[in-house]
Design a protein around this motif. Structure first.
Motif, short mmCIF file in Angstrom:
data_model
loop_
_atom_site.label_atom_id
_atom_site.label_comp_id
_atom_site.label_asym_id
_atom_site.label_seq_id
_atom_site.Cartn_x
_atom_site.Cartn_y
_atom_site.Cartn_z
N UNK A 36 -11.05 13.30 7.76
CA UNK A 36 -10.98 12.99 6.33
C UNK A 36 -9.66 13.49 5.76
N UNK A 37 -9.54 13.46 4.44
CA UNK A 37 -8.27 13.80 3.79
C UNK A 37 -8.22 15.23 3.26
N UNK A 38 -9.29 16.00 3.44
CA UNK A 38 -9.32 17.34 2.85
C UNK A 38 -9.44 18.46 3.88
N UNK A 39 -10.23 18.26 4.91
CA UNK A 39 -10.43 19.31 5.91
C UNK A 39 -9.61 19.00 7.17
N UNK A 41 -21.15 7.83 15.60
CA UNK A 41 -20.40 6.96 14.71
C UNK A 41 -18.93 6.86 15.14
N UNK A 42 -18.37 5.68 14.97
CA UNK A 42 -16.96 5.45 15.26
C UNK A 42 -16.18 5.63 13.96
N UNK A 43 -15.56 6.80 13.80
CA UNK A 43 -14.85 7.13 12.57
C UNK A 43 -13.36 7.31 12.86
N UNK A 44 -12.56 7.13 11.84
CA UNK A 44 -11.12 7.31 12.00
C UNK A 44 -10.79 8.77 12.32
N UNK A 88 -6.36 12.55 7.22
CA UNK A 88 -6.42 11.14 6.84
C UNK A 88 -5.67 10.91 5.54
N UNK A 89 -4.70 10.01 5.59
CA UNK A 89 -3.92 9.68 4.40
C UNK A 89 -4.41 8.40 3.76
N UNK A 90 -3.73 7.97 2.73
CA UNK A 90 -4.08 6.76 2.02
C UNK A 90 -2.92 5.78 2.11
N UNK A 91 -3.09 4.67 2.84
CA UNK A 91 -1.99 3.71 2.96
C UNK A 91 -1.60 3.14 1.61
N UNK A 92 -0.34 2.80 1.48
CA UNK A 92 0.12 2.17 0.24
C UNK A 92 -0.46 0.77 0.13
N UNK A 93 -0.61 0.29 -1.10
CA UNK A 93 -1.24 -1.01 -1.34
C UNK A 93 -0.28 -2.16 -1.25
N UNK A 94 0.47 -2.26 -0.17
CA UNK A 94 1.35 -3.41 0.04
C UNK A 94 1.46 -3.67 1.52
N UNK A 95 2.20 -4.67 1.90
CA UNK A 95 2.29 -5.05 3.30
C UNK A 95 3.53 -4.49 3.99
N UNK A 96 4.22 -3.59 3.32
CA UNK A 96 5.41 -3.00 3.91
C UNK A 96 5.00 -1.81 4.77
N UNK A 97 5.18 -1.86 6.10
CA UNK A 97 4.70 -0.78 6.96
C UNK A 97 5.36 0.55 6.69
N UNK A 98 6.53 0.55 6.10
CA UNK A 98 7.24 1.81 5.86
C UNK A 98 6.78 2.51 4.59
N UNK A 121 3.61 3.26 3.57
CA UNK A 121 2.39 4.05 3.59
C UNK A 121 1.88 4.25 5.00
N UNK A 122 1.15 5.34 5.24
CA UNK A 122 0.65 5.64 6.57
C UNK A 122 -0.63 6.45 6.42
N UNK A 123 -1.71 5.98 7.05
CA UNK A 123 -2.97 6.72 6.93
C UNK A 123 -3.11 7.80 7.99
N UNK A 124 -2.10 7.97 8.84
CA UNK A 124 -2.05 9.02 9.87
C UNK A 124 -3.09 8.85 10.97
N UNK A 125 -3.74 7.70 11.07
CA UNK A 125 -4.79 7.50 12.06
C UNK A 125 -4.18 7.42 13.46
N UNK A 126 -4.74 8.20 14.37
CA UNK A 126 -4.27 8.21 15.76
C UNK A 126 -5.32 7.70 16.72
N UNK A 127 -6.54 7.43 16.23
CA UNK A 127 -7.60 6.94 17.10
C UNK A 127 -8.92 6.89 16.37
N UNK A 128 -10.02 6.88 17.12
CA UNK A 128 -11.34 6.87 16.51
C UNK A 128 -12.31 7.69 17.35
#
Length: 237
Positions: free
Chosen positions: A115-118, A152-155, A161-171, A173-180
């Motif tokens: 998650x984004x806090x712990x 459960x299959x969780x990110x 866990x970050x929050x991706x930016x609301x656009x299609x530009x990959x640079x 925003x990044x949610x920092x996900x490395x797997x599940x």
């Protein structure tokens, strides 16, 4: 002994483990009892055993009759060992929050989270039977602190866990996900019982190709390197 036979013996031993602990705990030098492969010359053998940990390992001649650990219990050999000693480094203890930085390539000792806090520590790496690369950590890191098995299959993110930016530009925003996550197991009991708090997460292939087999983080200058492989379990369970 093949894997199925290992599994069969392991299940029998697990059913008797509590009674074995009770029997051996009356010996003053015994600190813990578990199940695992018997060691000889600091190497694992192919024999499954009750691993009996003692505070101080003594020669047989130094022991009183009531202090002697039997060579076998119900036909299963015992293995008398001393536990690993963990020394608290006051220069590192309490500074885990300094590890909250993104680390690529991945290595052990860094922060991971569901998650984004712990967050918690990435303990080590492994491979599933199909060759998939996975990371090892605790259930409370990727799931929660409830005593249960969670499939459960969780990110899984690093560091959190970050929050991706609301656009299609990959640079942008990044949610920092490395797997599940694959599975989390938590079964914490009183100090007299065997407890578990562990979890496994698949690593995205593009991040698995350059994993560094080291243990370190930003709160210490020490780097531990690890070599070799070993099976995570004795039998099928």
């Amino acid at each position: 002994m093949d894997k199925k036979e290992f599994g069969r013996k392991q299940r029998i031993m697990e059913a008797s483990l509590r009674d074995v602990k009770t029997t051996l705990s009356v010996i003053s030098n015994v600190v813990a009892v578990g199940i695992g492969l018997k060691e000889s010359g600091r190497k694992f053998t192919e024999k499954i055993s009750y691993r009996v940990f003692v505070a101080v390992k003594k020669d047989l001649a130094e022991l009183k009759p009531e202090e002697i650990i039997p060579a076998a219990i119900d036909g299963i050999p015992t293995d008398v060992l001393t536990p690993y000693s963990v020394v608290n480094d006051s220069g590192v203890c309490g500074e885990e929050r300094m590890t909250l930085s993104m680390k690529r390539p991945l290595r052990a000792g860094i922060a991971v989270s569901g998650d984004s806090t712990s967050y918690g520590t990435l303990g080590w790496f492994g491979k599933l039977d199909d060759g998939t690369d996975v990371l090892l950590t605790s259930k409370h890191v990727l799931y929660d602190g409830i005593n249960q098995i969670d499939l459960r299959k969780l990110k899984t993110a690093q560091p959190r866990l970050g929050k991706p930016a609301g656009c299609f530009c990959p640079a942008s925003g990044n949610d920092n996900v490395i797997g599940d996550s694959v599975i989390g197991i938590r079964n914490i009991h009183s100090s007299g019982d065997t407890s578990a708090d562990c979890a496994i997460a698949r690593i995205h292939p593009e991040l698995a190709s350059d994993i560094v087999l080291e243990i370190t983080n930003d709160s210490t200058a020490e780097i531990l390197t690890v070599t070799g492989t070993a099976s995570a379990v004795i039998g099928d369970n």
